[in-house]
Motif scaffolding. Sequence first.
Motif, PDB file in Angstrom:
ATOM      1  N   UNK A  30       0.589  -1.168   0.141  1.00 58.29           N
ATOM      2  CA  UNK A  30      -0.183  -0.140   0.046  1.00 58.29           C
ATOM      3  C   UNK A  30       0.783   1.199  -0.180  1.00 58.29           C
ATOM      4  N   UNK A  31       0.647   2.173  -1.005  1.00 59.14           N
ATOM      5  CA  UNK A  31       1.488   3.350  -1.102  1.00 59.14           C
ATOM      6  C   UNK A  31       0.554   4.558  -0.659  1.00 59.14           C
ATOM      7  N   UNK A  32       0.985   5.544  -0.122  1.00 61.49           N
ATOM      8  CA  UNK A  32       0.343   6.646   0.175  1.00 61.49           C
ATOM      9  C   UNK A  32       1.255   7.944   0.564  1.00 61.49           C
ATOM     10  N   UNK A  33       0.361   8.889   1.220  1.00 54.10           N
ATOM     11  CA  UNK A  33       0.932  10.280   1.402  1.00 54.10           C
ATOM     12  C   UNK A  33       0.272  10.939   2.304  1.00 54.10           C
ATOM     13  N   UNK A  34       0.905  11.477   3.424  1.00 57.51           N
ATOM     14  CA  UNK A  34       0.361  11.897   4.600  1.00 57.51           C
ATOM     15  C   UNK A  34       0.689  13.554   4.423  1.00 57.51           C
ATOM     16  N   UNK A  35      -0.168  14.190   4.479  1.00 57.43           N
ATOM     17  CA  UNK A  35      -0.121  16.011   4.778  1.00 57.43           C
ATOM     18  C   UNK A  35      -0.988  16.536   5.941  1.00 57.43           C
ATOM     19  N   UNK A  36      -0.542  17.600   6.294  1.00 58.64           N
ATOM     20  CA  UNK A  36      -1.332  18.282   7.359  1.00 58.64           C
ATOM     21  C   UNK A  36      -2.554  18.975   6.894  1.00 58.64           C
ATOM     22  N   UNK A  37      -3.504  19.705   7.518  1.00 60.87           N
ATOM     23  CA  UNK A  37      -4.595  20.074   7.310  1.00 60.87           C
ATOM     24  C   UNK A  37      -4.381  21.436   6.488  1.00 60.87           C
ATOM     25  N   UNK A  38      -3.043  21.844   6.695  1.00 64.71           N
ATOM     26  CA  UNK A  38      -2.567  23.212   5.790  1.00 64.71           C
ATOM     27  C   UNK A  38      -2.117  22.824   4.548  1.00 64.71           C
ATOM     28  N   UNK A  39      -1.919  21.325   3.988  1.00 64.68           N
ATOM     29  CA  UNK A  39      -1.529  20.912   2.885  1.00 64.68           C
ATOM     30  C   UNK A  39       0.188  20.732   2.765  1.00 64.68           C
ATOM     31  N   UNK A  40       0.735  20.625   3.878  1.00 67.34           N
ATOM     32  CA  UNK A  40       2.258  20.398   4.047  1.00 67.34           C
ATOM     33  C   UNK A  40       2.365  18.887   4.251  1.00 67.34           C
ATOM     34  N   UNK A  45       5.596  10.398  10.407  1.00 66.66           N
ATOM     35  CA  UNK A  45       4.434   9.865  10.776  1.00 66.66           C
ATOM     36  C   UNK A  45       4.469   8.294  11.048  1.00 66.66           C
ATOM     37  N   UNK A  46       4.380   7.705  11.985  1.00 64.10           N
ATOM     38  CA  UNK A  46       4.030   6.513  12.201  1.00 64.10           C
ATOM     39  C   UNK A  46       2.799   5.736  11.792  1.00 64.10           C
ATOM     40  N   UNK A  47       2.980   4.931  10.684  1.00 65.94           N
ATOM     41  CA  UNK A  47       2.121   4.009   9.905  1.00 65.94           C
ATOM     42  C   UNK A  47       1.979   2.822  10.444  1.00 65.94           C
ATOM     43  N   UNK A  48       0.904   2.264  10.937  1.00 68.29           N
ATOM     44  CA  UNK A  48       0.902   0.806  11.709  1.00 68.29           C
ATOM     45  C   UNK A  48      -0.262  -0.016  10.974  1.00 68.29           C
ATOM     46  N   UNK A  49       0.172  -1.217  10.451  1.00 70.78           N
ATOM     47  CA  UNK A  49      -0.798  -1.964   9.862  1.00 70.78           C
ATOM     48  C   UNK A  49      -1.460  -2.890  11.334  1.00 70.78           C
ATOM     49  N   UNK A  50      -2.589  -3.003  11.775  1.00 73.10           N
ATOM     50  CA  UNK A  50      -2.997  -3.409  13.075  1.00 73.10           C
ATOM     51  C   UNK A  50      -3.146  -4.756  12.574  1.00 73.10           C
ATOM     52  N   UNK A  51      -3.416  -5.367  11.585  1.00 74.23           N
ATOM     53  CA  UNK A  51      -3.278  -6.856  11.393  1.00 74.23           C
ATOM     54  C   UNK A  51      -2.022  -7.773  11.523  1.00 74.23           C
ATOM     55  N   UNK A  52      -1.025  -6.842  11.030  1.00 75.71           N
ATOM     56  CA  UNK A  52       0.598  -7.673  10.877  1.00 75.71           C
ATOM     57  C   UNK A  52       1.244  -6.644  12.105  1.00 75.71           C
ATOM     58  N   UNK A  53       0.763  -5.747  12.411  1.00 75.57           N
ATOM     59  CA  UNK A  53       1.587  -4.910  13.628  1.00 75.57           C
ATOM     60  C   UNK A  53       2.886  -4.455  12.777  1.00 75.57           C
ATOM     61  N   UNK A  54       2.958  -4.232  11.521  1.00 74.99           N
ATOM     62  CA  UNK A  54       4.186  -3.660  10.915  1.00 74.99           C
ATOM     63  C   UNK A  54       4.108  -2.167  10.995  1.00 74.99           C
ATOM     64  N   UNK A  55       5.384  -1.666  11.177  1.00 78.48           N
ATOM     65  CA  UNK A  55       5.343  -0.068  11.465  1.00 78.48           C
ATOM     66  C   UNK A  55       6.339   0.397  10.481  1.00 78.48           C
ATOM     67  N   UNK A  56       5.928   1.672   9.684  1.00 77.02           N
ATOM     68  CA  UNK A  56       6.799   2.339   8.842  1.00 77.02           C
ATOM     69  C   UNK A  56       6.686   3.839   9.305  1.00 77.02           C
ATOM     70  N   UNK A  57       7.690   4.683   8.974  1.00 75.17           N
ATOM     71  CA  UNK A  57       7.691   5.995   9.010  1.00 75.17           C
ATOM     72  C   UNK A  57       7.720   6.629   7.527  1.00 75.17           C
ATOM     73  N   UNK A  58       6.919   7.760   7.763  1.00 79.40           N
ATOM     74  CA  UNK A  58       6.715   8.669   6.191  1.00 79.40           C
ATOM     75  C   UNK A  58       8.188   9.332   6.183  1.00 79.40           C
TER      76      UNK A  58
END
Length: 255
Positions: A30-40, A45-58
């Motif tokens: 799964x690919x994606x992008x995380x931005x703030x409410x102001x668009x930056x 940001x810690x991204x966690x897959x609850x099923x596998x408990x895998x964690x990555x950072x943006x």
Amino acid sequence: MLHKKLPVKLKLFFFLFIFFSINAHAQNYIFGKVTSEYGSEMQDVVVINIRTDERVLTNRDGHFMISGRAGDELRFVKSGYTRSVKKITKENIEAPVNIIMENQVIQIEEVEVKKGLTGDLKTDMKSLNRPQKVEKLVKEIDRYIAQKSDPRILAAKPGEFVQPKGQGFYLGKVKNKWDDIDLGSYLKTALGDEFFTDLKIEKPQIDHFITYVLAGGFERKAILKYGYCSEGDLNRFKRFVMMRISSYRAPQTQK
């Protein structure tokens, strides 16, 4: 005839079994992008897959990649921001996921500074228990000050000199909006108790440890002046904590 056809069926069954097994265990990303409410773009940001408990950072551009499949739940966590949750669908596997995180509103408790005791019984009695007449007079003065004055009362009389309006003048140093107590309270709330307990700082010692770090030379003039602690200031404080944690533990180790 049956003896000759049987091996062919077994081979076909074997190949079909291998094919479906590979597809069943194929790993999607799964690919994606995380931005703030102001668009930056938001980094770390810690991204966690609850099923596998895998964690990555943006990364610095806010992008992330994590293994997963349709039906998985992803959580996005960053200090100072409201936690975001995304349920992955088939469309999210085929196209990037865009996540927007909002700032978490943190209210700092008001700190009431009370006048200390002088040791003089008469003086302390007056300051702690004022007579009813004094209380009534103070209330009347406060009520009078709150009333709006008639501008005609303050207007110059005919023939009186009127001071011309200028650009103003300097009144001295501007008072800071925060003090160290306000900043310490904000840092404790923004980072959370878990940040300190992970460093083996017990909860009752968190306030003392924050005071110790601030006293160690953490630059905070701008923070106290404007009453605002940015994300960059929080990261700078974290790095300063890592430099001070060993010296804070030293006295306990020597015992």
